[in-house]
Motif scaffolding. Structure first.
Motif, mmCIF file in Angstrom:
data_model
loop_
_atom_site.group_PDB
_atom_site.id
_atom_site.type_symbol
_atom_site.label_atom_id
_atom_site.label_comp_id
_atom_site.label_asym_id
_atom_site.label_seq_id
_atom_site.Cartn_x
_atom_site.Cartn_y
_atom_site.Cartn_z
ATOM 1 N N GLU A 151 0.820 -1.202 0.000
ATOM 2 C CA GLU A 151 0.000 0.000 0.000
ATOM 3 C C GLU A 151 0.857 1.256 0.000
ATOM 4 O O GLU A 151 0.506 2.256 -0.640
ATOM 5 N N THR B 128 -7.479 -2.682 -11.225
ATOM 6 C CA THR B 128 -7.760 -1.829 -10.067
ATOM 7 C C THR B 128 -7.101 -2.383 -8.817
ATOM 8 O O THR B 128 -6.736 -3.574 -8.766
ATOM 9 N N GLU C 218 -7.204 -1.818 -4.235
ATOM 10 C CA GLU C 218 -7.848 -1.207 -3.072
ATOM 11 C C GLU C 218 -6.809 -0.385 -2.321
ATOM 12 O O GLU C 218 -5.743 -0.874 -1.967
ATOM 13 N N GLY D 56 -9.365 2.465 1.498
ATOM 14 C CA GLY D 56 -10.809 2.272 1.499
ATOM 15 C C GLY D 56 -11.493 2.528 0.177
ATOM 16 O O GLY D 56 -12.724 2.509 0.105
ATOM 17 N N GLU D 57 -10.714 2.754 -0.884
ATOM 18 C CA GLU D 57 -11.299 3.022 -2.188
ATOM 19 C C GLU D 57 -10.742 2.064 -3.229
ATOM 20 O O GLU D 57 -9.622 1.574 -3.102
ATOM 21 N N THR D 58 -11.553 1.821 -4.244
ATOM 22 C CA THR D 58 -11.081 1.080 -5.406
ATOM 23 C C THR D 58 -10.627 2.092 -6.448
ATOM 24 O O THR D 58 -11.414 2.933 -6.892
ATOM 25 N N ASN E 112 -5.235 0.983 -11.054
ATOM 26 C CA ASN E 112 -3.922 0.523 -10.605
ATOM 27 C C ASN E 112 -2.820 1.423 -11.178
ATOM 28 O O ASN E 112 -2.579 1.428 -12.386
#
Length: 576
Positions: free
Chosen positions: A51, A157, A159, A162-164, A167
């Motif tokens: 992330e 895509t 995550e 908290g959002e999609t 990429n």
């Protein structure tokens, strides 16, 4: 240090309640781990490392290239090639009709310039996410040899927070057009050959990114629509694995080094073998680039790949060319209805740096550079053979901006456009980037081909093919071909069978003829190891042959298509 980190464990880390090891980062040195390891941890429940990379990459892609050029991916990615016109940071050449970016290829600055390049991009990432490290794509690990690219490079895509979101590692959307025009932005190349409009999304094999004119846009879209996303990903991964594995010495013998049911992970002649072989290069000059390695191969026994060899092949494998080995069974994907085929951005020098995977690929190239340095006890010093091929600014690609013709290149040469962090009035030089740990503050985590594992690398066999002589192919010019191309060579036995000798990738530009800094050294000169079996038969009754696969203009459609050039115009020489 990273050299003490075991492949299947991360010592010195605490463990989450879910049993997943924390990701370690030394307080004084960043560790660049493989993207495969980071992805594995993400799937196991420890999501922060991946992330952080995604968040940092999203930020540099979204950074305003006009207001924040130092942190803009558009500016940073563009330093390698296009955009060729005036940049927002004010640095552009004023005395060249056409130039090819700041990147150094085909000379002794290739490893050090790209090391500085990665360092600057990583600093931009850290300006948004402190402590994040740029991962390397472990291109030769068993997982990559079998499955191809990690999923994080191909999924649409992700995550994040908290959002999609789209990429950021799969593609980049250009905020402005890029074009092969003059320094003042005028269309000095007529007609322009390799332009990308504002809003263009970078693509990879098997897609076509040729959008230079309305006809190309229409046909590329129709061609691209023949693939679903899943089909395209499967083809990309299959093609990557084929390039990695290479070809057979003997097409009739499954045990002679090529991909086969009994040996799915061979080491002969593919990119994997090239990476292994380049670590044996006898000195930095030969190791660093293909321009230096070629005359060394002509003058000395044995065969040595330069680090730049597998580097080039990965560009074309991910970008634009099918692996065309006879034993691989892959034919070039060219849609005859639309007269168009794969042409991804990684396969072209002009736009390779604008594909996010470029930097993960080059991070692995830099790791191989570091492995070679440690192996040869030269982490604090590198020497260049004075006056040798690859030590002139005019070699291979020609001078980069502000370099004149035939300027001597050494470890004191400026690595433009990267300013020194200790003296911003000067550019970085190669001596500033010798030691990645003490000078640049990073090191590498465990990966394939680490020196401690090189002698017994698990499932991968060591090379078992005997090379007693080499074949040289030369006598043809890069100006005959638009963009990058591949030179395939073979020996024809007395039985009529072809023994493939290999494929050499030439990472080039779309308009060499009008590139002012490409004109001095434009002849292609490639050397291939000649296996002993092919040599014996060749000396008796056989012959040699080669073929070039490139992009050619189809006059009837105005689009580019795959072209095979006859080997009759090339010259051959057998060397010891």
């Amino acid at each position: 240090m990273s050299s003490n980190v075991m492949v299947n464990d991360l010592p010195g880390t605490s463990t989450h309640s879910n049993g997943v090891n924390e990701f370690p980062q030394n307080k004084t040195i960043n560790v660049r781990f493989s993207i495969q390891e980071i992805e594995r941890l993400y799937k196991a429940g420890y999501k922060k490392p991946l992330e952080d990379v995604l968040r940092a990459w999203k930020c540099i892609e979204e950074a305003d290239y006009l207001k924040d050029p130092d942190n803009s991916f558009f500016i940073l990615g563009g330093y390698h090639g296009e955009p060729f016109a005036k940049r927002a940071d004010g640095y552009y050449p004023s005395d060249k009709v056409y130039w090819g970016g700041f990147c150094n290829h085909g000379n002794v600055l290739f490893p050090t310039w790209h090391r500085a390049y990665l360092y600057k991009l990583e600093k931009a990432m850290q300006n948004f996410v402190p402590g994040v490290a740029l991962p390397f794509f472990d291109e030769t690990c068993p997982e990559a040899l079998t499955n191809g690219l990690p999923e994080i490079f191909t999924q649409d895509t992700v995550e994040l927070d908290g959002e999609t979101i789209l990429n950021p590692l799969k593609s980049f959307t250009l905020p402005e057009k890029v074009h092969d025009t003059g320094a003042d932005g005028t269309a000095s190349i007529q007609p322009p050959k390799y332009n990308k409009p504002k809003g263009y999304n970078t693509v990879r094999y098997p897609f076509s990114g040729l959008v230079n004119n309305d006809k190309q846009v229409e046909l590329s879209q129709k061609y691209n629509d023949t693939f679903t996303c899943d089909q395209a990903t499967q083809l990309l991964n299959k093609n990557y694995a084929a390039w990695m594995k290479g070809i057979n010495e003997d097409p009739k013998n499954d045990d002679q080094g090529g991909p086969s049911p009994t040996d799915p992970n061979p080491t002969y002649n593919g990119i994997f073998h090239q990476y292994v072989n380049c670590l044996t290069a006898p000195n930095y000059t030969v190791f660093s680039n293909v321009t230096s390695a070629t005359p060394w191969g002509k003058e000395n026994d044995g065969y040595t790949f330069a680090l730049e060899d597998p580097h080039n092949d990965v560009h074309l494998a991910i970008g634009s060319f099918s692996y065309d080995g006879a034993t691989v069974g892959q034919e070039p994907i060219v849609n005859k209805k639309y007269n168009i085929g794969p042409n991804g951005d990684m396969g072209e020098n002009n736009t390779a740096g604008l594909d996010p995977i470029f930097f993960f690929h080059h991070c692995n190239v830099d790791r191989m550079f570091w492995l070679w340095q440690k192996k040869n006890n030269c982490t604090d010093n590198l020497t260049v053979i004075d006056g040798y091929a690859g030590t002139s600014s005019s070699d291979s690609q020609g001078p980069t901006p502000d370099y004149g013709f035939d300027v001597k290149l050494d470890m004191d040469s400026p690595l433009q456009p990267f300013k020194s962090s200790t003296d911003p009035s000067n550019y970085m030089i190669s001596k500033d980037v010798f030691n990645i740990e003490t000078q640049l503050g990073y090191t590498y985590g465990p990966g394939s081909l680490d020196l401690c594992a090189l002698a017994s690398y698990g499932e991968i066999k060591t090379p078992n093919v005997t090379f007693t002589k080499k074949m040289r192919v030369y006598g043809f010019s890069r100006t005959k071909f638009d963009g990058s191309f591949v030179v395939y060579a073979w020996a024809v036995l007395s039985t009529g069978d072809k023994v493939p000798l290999g494929a050499r990738s030439i990472l080039s530009r779309w308009n060499v003829q009008q590139c002012a800094n490409c004109q001095n050294h434009i002849e292609v000169d490639a050397i291939y190891p000649l296996p002993s079996k092919a040599l014996t038969d060749y000396e008796a009754k056989g012959k040699l042959g080669c073929e070039v696969k490139s992009r050619a203009l189809n006059p009837s459609t105005g689009v580019r298509e795959l072209m095979s050039a006859s080997g009759e115009e090339f010259q051959f020489q057998v060397l010891n």
